[in-house]
Design an enzyme around this catalytic site. Structure first.
Site, PDB file in Angstrom:
ATOM      1  N   CYS A   1       3.178   3.353  -4.271  1.00  0.00           N
ATOM      2  CA  CYS A   1       1.933   2.757  -4.761  1.00  0.00           C
ATOM      3  C   CYS A   1       0.792   2.997  -3.770  1.00  0.00           C
ATOM      4  CB  CYS A   1       2.162   1.263  -4.990  1.00  0.00           C
ATOM      5  SG  CYS A   1       0.673   0.323  -5.318  1.00  0.00           S
TER       6      CYS A   1
ATOM      7  N   CYS B   1      -1.152  -0.158  -2.764  1.00  0.00           N
ATOM      8  CA  CYS B   1      -0.320  -0.978  -1.870  1.00  0.00           C
ATOM      9  C   CYS B   1      -0.452  -0.493  -0.434  1.00  0.00           C
ATOM     10  CB  CYS B   1       1.151  -0.922  -2.285  1.00  0.00           C
ATOM     11  SG  CYS B   1       1.498  -1.578  -3.921  1.00  0.00           S
TER      12      CYS B   1
END
Length: 144
Positions: free
Chosen positions: A65, A68
């Site tokens: 991600c 993230c």
């Protein structure tokens, strides 16, 4: 006050008025909480979120991600700045798929604040450090 050690996950009793960042673990002898996010496994999650008398902020993330990864430095920065107000943890949803499903994590990053094992607040999406800190302070103000 009960605090779970961020190193060995042993539960420690800290005298009222003393900061968790000043306490030493009775089991592993390390500082109980150093203001750095703790990586939690599925099996450690329940103990860490329910056995701490301090609120626990959890970042649900995954290695693939991009947002993230982009938010990780801000999350670590806020963990250091707020180390005496809350504990910070990270759960990799790739390794904790059952937990992610159980908690209804639909997008990542998702941040959730827990107190005594119960979720108090949640937000999805990456935030810069100032907005992240503001959201956490707002969530903490909702707690008794």
């Amino acid at each position: 006050m009960l605090i779970v050690c961020s190193h060995c996950h042993a539960t420690n009793r800290i005298p009222e008025g003393r900061k968790a960042s000043e306490g030493q673990c009775g089991k592993c002898k390390q500082t109980i909480w150093q203001g750095k996010p703790v990586d939690l496994s599925e099996s450690q999650f329940a103990k860490y979120t329910s056995k701490n008398d301090m609120p626990v902020v959890v970042d649900f993330w995954a290695s693939w991600c991009g947002p993230c990864k982009a938010m990780a430095p801000a999350y670590a920065q806020v963990a250091e700045q707020m180390k005496d107000q809350a504990l910070f943890a990270k759960v990799n949803t790739e390794n904790a798929q059952q937990l992610g499903s159980q908690l209804n994590i639909r997008s990542i990053p998702t941040l959730a604040v827990f107190r005594n094992g119960k979720e108090v607040d949640r937000i999805a999406g990456a935030l810069p450090a100032n907005q992240l800190q503001q959201w956490i302070q707002q969530a903490l103000s909702k707690m008794p």
